[in-house]
Design an enzyme around this catalytic site. Structure first.
Site, mmCIF file in Angstrom:
data_model
loop_
_atom_site.group_PDB
_atom_site.id
_atom_site.type_symbol
_atom_site.label_atom_id
_atom_site.label_comp_id
_atom_site.label_asym_id
_atom_site.label_seq_id
_atom_site.Cartn_x
_atom_site.Cartn_y
_atom_site.Cartn_z
ATOM 1 N N GLU A 47 12.662 -3.827 -3.484
ATOM 2 C CA GLU A 47 11.733 -3.998 -4.494
ATOM 3 C C GLU A 47 12.412 -4.175 -6.139
ATOM 4 O O GLU A 47 12.282 -4.763 -6.734
ATOM 5 C CB GLU A 47 10.574 -2.978 -4.531
ATOM 6 N N GLY A 103 0.799 -1.315 -0.005
ATOM 7 C CA GLY A 103 -0.035 0.133 -0.075
ATOM 8 C C GLY A 103 0.798 1.241 0.151
ATOM 9 O O GLY A 103 0.910 1.883 1.106
#
Ligand SMILES: Cc1cc2nc3c(=O)[nH]c(=O)nc-3n(C[C@H](O)[C@H](O)[C@H](O)COP(=O)(O)OP(=O)(O)OC[C@H]3O[C@@H](n4cnc5c(N)ncnc54)[C@H](O)[C@@H]3O)c2cc1C
Length: 404
Positions: free
Chosen positions: A252, A136
């Protein structure tokens, strides 16, 4: 037994080979289609029962997270051993047992910033694929300018209360839990952000899948209305989330470049050449018939080789204890470009076969490539856009001043 000396690596390789021979089911040594990929979590259905067996066996050894500490269920392997394990897995074309935002980005950040109780609570479930996580971060007004996020988190004494909206939350409708950036102080930008975790089944969480022009998509809009979150689910300090957010982005970027695009092992270039030969044809010397395409494939192969060496250099620097944080931006940028170039070349080699989207009229492999080509367009956006990564390289690696 610890494997520290290089000579022990041979012993380790033997053990890995024997173990894989015995434990990797035959159907897990074949290419998998998108619907066979295992993401784990409460809703996992395991299209092929052997993928469940494969996941359980790998997780039991800690080899879904081979370099994570043993105390939380990881494999406890050093870098050389991880390399050997990966080589042996590639050698038998073993499928990745678990795709997971938990393994790729959230787990590494939690290992660095979480407290002991949080690590013991969440890390083993990530390793075993019992909990599926979503990210999120992005909001309608906060994508590249992520620190502009507005989702509000208020301290209500014995819990936090969250209100706001996220967007582009990949697989939010499938995920069990979310790691989420929230605003705990509206008066300051970066220093007013916290990093919080909560169950997607909490009251007040709503997800709406976003339908794209090509049909359904993994993206969701995610809405939070008075979501109550226990206080022990905040990671790090209140207002200290930006540091964690940035570190997670490095994980990431590294993971999507090194594994998500599937290009870091260099196999993409070889596949491309063989593939083009099949579809375009070869001359009597076995060379690709189309000289122009041949030249561009050679360029791509050189780029892929240089990329592989850069990744290796960065890994060696990390091993030697050198700071490599912003190299993740170089690698993410280059990997996105390389993957997109590869699929452009593949589509070109496919010719009219590349027009297929669904139905019986087109070859299954060609349809998978067409979908992968379209999916590759997102590579230069997800995990930070190419422009933003170039800005990071300019400022943090080259030390250039911001344009006034
Ligand atoms: C496949 C995919 C999966 C994703 N999954 C998730 C997810 O799971 N969770 C999540 O939170 N988000 C996810 N995202 C969202 C992604 O992180 C954002 O799309 C991305 O950060 C860009 O933000 P934006 O879309 O708001 O674009 P914007 O920030 O509005 O940018 C628009 C364009 O302007 C350029 N730009 C913006 N600022 C600058 C600048 N300062 N200098 C130069 N150029 C600039 C950008 O590079 C881009 O080209 C995903 C995106 C994709 C494509």
């Amino acid at each position: 037994m610890p494997y520290d000396a290089p000579s022990d690596l041979d012993t380790f390789r033997e053990e890995v080979r024997d173990w894989l021979e015995e434990n990797c089911p035959p159907s897990m040594r074949t290419p998998q289609t998108e619907d066979e990929v295992v993401w784990g979590g409460r809703r996992e259905k395991f299209k092929n029962p052997e993928s469940k067996v494969w996941l359980e066996r790998m997780a039991e050894r800690g080899w879904t997270a081979p370099h994570w500490p043993k105390e939380y269920g990881g494999g406890g392997l050093n870098r050389d051993q991880v390399k050997v394990l990966n080589q042996e897995l590639s050698r038998i074309n073993a499928r990745i047992p678990l795709h997971s935002f938990g393994l790729w980005m959230f787990g590494p950040a939690l290992l660095e910033f979480g407290n002991e109780e949080q690590k013991k609570r969440f890390i083993p479930d990530i390793i075993h694929g019992r909990t599926r996580w979503c990210q999120g971060y992005s909001e309608p007004g906060a994508g590249s300018d992520l620190a502009g996020l507005q989702t509000k988190c208020e301290d209500k004494g014995d819990h936090y209360l969250i209100n706001g909206q996220k967007v582009w939350t990949s697989y939010a409708d499938q995920a069990d839990w979310i790691f989420c950036l929230v605003r705990t102080d509206p008066t300051v930008k970066h220093e007013g952000i916290s990093f919080i975790l909560f169950d997607m089944e909490s009251e007040g969480v709503e997800t709406r899948p976003i339908k794209l022009i090509s049909g359904s998509s993994p993206f969701c809009e995610t809405f939070f209305s008075d979501v109550k979150v226990p206080k022990d689910q905040l990671v790090g300090e209140v207002n200290g989330g930006w540091k964690i957010a940035k570190r997670l982005l490095q994980f990431e970027r590294s993971s999507i470049s090194a594994s998500g695009f599937g290009a870091a092992r260099g196999s993409g270039a070889l596949e491309l050449e063989d593939y083009a030969k099949i579809h375009v044809g070869t001359d009597s010397d076995g060379k690709l018939l189309d000289g122009d395409l041949r030249g561009r494939i050679a360029d791509h192969q050189m780029y892929a080789k240089a990329f592989g060496l850069t990744v290796r250099r960065s890994q060696e620097q990390a091993k030697a204890g050198q700071e490599v944080g912003h190299t993740a931006s170089i690698i993410k940028y280059a990997a996105a470009k390389m993957n997109q170039d590869k699929y452009e070349l593949m589509i070109e080699a496919l010719g009219t076969e590349g027009l297929g989207w669904e139905g019986e009229g087109f070859d299954k492999g060609a349809k998978m490539i067409t979908r992968a080509w379209l999916r590759s367009k997102g590579n230069s956006i997800e995990g930070g856009t190419s422009e933003i990564n170039l800005n990071v390289v300019a400022k943090r690696v080259l030390g250039l001043r911001e344009h006034q």
